[in-house]
Design a protein around this motif. Structure first.
Motif, PDB file in Angstrom:
ATOM      1  N   GLU A 249       0.849  -1.200   0.000  1.00 66.13           N
ATOM      2  CA  GLU A 249       0.000   0.000   0.000  1.00 66.13           C
ATOM      3  C   GLU A 249       0.883   1.247   0.000  1.00 66.13           C
ATOM      4  O   GLU A 249       1.865   1.307   0.735  1.00 66.13           O
ATOM      5  CB  GLU A 249      -0.870   0.041   1.271  1.00 66.13           C
ATOM      6  CG  GLU A 249      -1.878  -1.076   1.355  1.00 66.13           C
ATOM      7  CD  GLU A 249      -2.719  -1.020   2.637  1.00 66.13           C
ATOM      8  OE1 GLU A 249      -2.602  -0.053   3.417  1.00 66.13           O
ATOM      9  OE2 GLU A 249      -3.485  -1.968   2.841  1.00 66.13           O
ATOM     10  N   ASN A 261       3.310   2.704   2.634  1.00 67.20           N
ATOM     11  CA  ASN A 261       2.587   2.740   3.899  1.00 67.20           C
ATOM     12  C   ASN A 261       2.726   1.419   4.657  1.00 67.20           C
ATOM     13  O   ASN A 261       3.285   1.373   5.746  1.00 67.20           O
ATOM     14  CB  ASN A 261       1.112   3.089   3.664  1.00 67.20           C
ATOM     15  CG  ASN A 261       0.300   3.083   4.942  1.00 67.20           C
ATOM     16  OD1 ASN A 261       0.821   3.414   6.010  1.00 67.20           O
ATOM     17  ND2 ASN A 261      -0.943   2.664   4.859  1.00 67.20           N
ATOM     18  N   GLU A 262       2.222   0.347   4.071  1.00 64.87           N
ATOM     19  CA  GLU A 262       2.358  -0.957   4.715  1.00 64.87           C
ATOM     20  C   GLU A 262       2.210  -2.043   3.665  1.00 64.87           C
ATOM     21  O   GLU A 262       1.850  -1.761   2.533  1.00 64.87           O
ATOM     22  CB  GLU A 262       1.314  -1.138   5.817  1.00 64.87           C
ATOM     23  CG  GLU A 262      -0.119  -1.109   5.326  1.00 64.87           C
ATOM     24  CD  GLU A 262      -1.128  -1.565   6.386  1.00 64.87           C
ATOM     25  OE1 GLU A 262      -0.736  -2.025   7.461  1.00 64.87           O
ATOM     26  OE2 GLU A 262      -2.333  -1.477   6.094  1.00 64.87           O
TER      27      GLU A 262
END
Ligand code: ADP
Ligand code: MG
Length: 350
Positions: A249, A261-262
């Motif tokens: 992400e 993001n992750e």
């Protein structure tokens, strides 16, 4: 092709259900689900459903005897239990990579050490750390290091007056600078044991209250961001020595900077449209990769949009008639709790 693979699957939600459907499509794969959720919808699709306490050694012993290998699509599984299974039968994706995804500090460090940009972040262990962090970042967001999903266990602050006295500092957190992003995207990739990678084009995602609401391909992004996001995803998969499907992400700011993001150490909600929009979807690719089947070249067959259906919204959809280009997925969950992902609809577009 004649195959005879007993694929163990841990947990029994909607993503596991789709893995089972893909296994059926591939053929020659027997699916055995082990879960502590007696209502888990995967029971309607798998060949064998075992509802039991996963912390019971005998349960795991019995499960291991039945399977050739084990996979999963749920992030909050016990690393220890996965390792016990992995001692006897292969678990893919490897428990080692799940451990990183389960911990935002390990995950961000992993990315930063590869030179992948994230928003500024720091570890928070106490109220004093938090106050210092808010003074430094201003608008910021605190997330529990482990266990959060769908925006849960997250706190927003602009000043130290926003600090909620109920925050439990026995838990570990990270504090991130809040990014005024213009868009969010995610990229799925499937890596095979021989290192071959099947990469999907970026999906553009819209979240509401931290929950994914809408995804679409093509994403409305520059070629530069398209390439960079795919390149980072491939690098991530390679450096993790990953086997199976993963999803990264990202956020994009006004100046067209890309921030990791992750990552999801599994198939991801945002790429569910690939069931209809790609020749080989993320789930089928995942099953093929973990089972050691041959890599097949993939291609997009349609543009698509996907809308998540939350809570009681599902009741209307269950009554609805759909057009030929609309595909409704009902996760068959028994309780329509507010904000819970209950299903989705994929709409294929020209
Ligand atoms: P989860 O594990 O709950 O998915 P995320 O870190 O992905 O946690 O956060 C959920 C959503 O919250 C993101 O998709 C994004 O919309 C928003 N968000 C998270 N971190 C930030 C940030 N630093 N700045 C702005 N928005 C953020
Ligand atoms: Mg997320």
């Amino acid at each position: 092709m004649a195959r005879d693979i007993a694929l163990g699957i841990l947990y029994s939600g909607q993503l596991e259900t789709q893995l089972i459907k893909s296994s059926k499509k591939i053929g020659g794969i027997k699916t055995i689900v082990l879960t502590n959720d007696k209502n888990g919808p995967a029971q309607h699709f798998c060949d064998e459903f075992i509802f039991a306490d996963l912390s019971d050694k005998k349960v795991i012993e019995n499960f291991v005897k039945k399977i050739d290998l084990c996979t999963y699509a749920f992030e909050n599984l016990s690393y220890e239990i996965l390792n016990i299974i992995n001692d006897t039968k292969t678990v893919l994706p490897s428990p080692k990579t799940l451990k990183i995804a389960q911990n935002r500090i390990l995950e961000k460090n992993f990315a930063n050490e590869l030179g992948i940009k994230t928003v500024n972040w720091q570890r928070i262990k106490s109220l004093d750390d938090l106050k210092e962090g808010i003074k430094l970042y201003g608008n910021c967001i605190m997330k529990s290091v482990s266990g959060g999903y769908d925006g849960k266990q997250q706190y927003r602050f602009k000043t130290i007056n926003d600090i909620d006295s109920k925050i439990d500092f026995k838990k570990d957190y990270i504090l991130e600078k809040f990014l005024k992003f213009k868009q969010e995207i995610s990229v799925a990739a499937t890596r095979y044991k021989d290192g071959k990678i099947s990469i999907y084009e970026p999906t553009e995602n819209v979240h509401e209250n931290g929950i994914l609401r809408h995804s679409k391909i093509p994403a409305n992004i520059s070629k530069k961001i398209f390439n960079e996001a795919q390149k980072i995803t491939i690098k991530f998969a390679e450096k993790l020595d990953y086997v199976g499907t993963l999803n990264l992400e990202f956020m994009i700011d006004e100046k067209d900077n890309l921030f990791f993001n992750e990552y999801a150490n599994r198939c991801h909600n945002g790429f569910w449209h690939s069931v209809n929009s790609y020749k080989i979807c993320q789930f089928e690719n995942h099953v093929r990769a973990v089972c050691g089947l041959e890599y097949l070249s993939n291609k997009k067959i349609s543009n698509a949009e996907m809308f998540n259906i939350l809570g009681k919204e599902i009741l209307n959809f269950r009554e609805k008639k759909f057009k030929q280009n609309e595909f409704f997925f009902d996760y068959l969950k028994t309780e329509a709790r507010s904000g819970r992902k209950m299903g989705h609809i994929t709409i294929l577009k020209k």
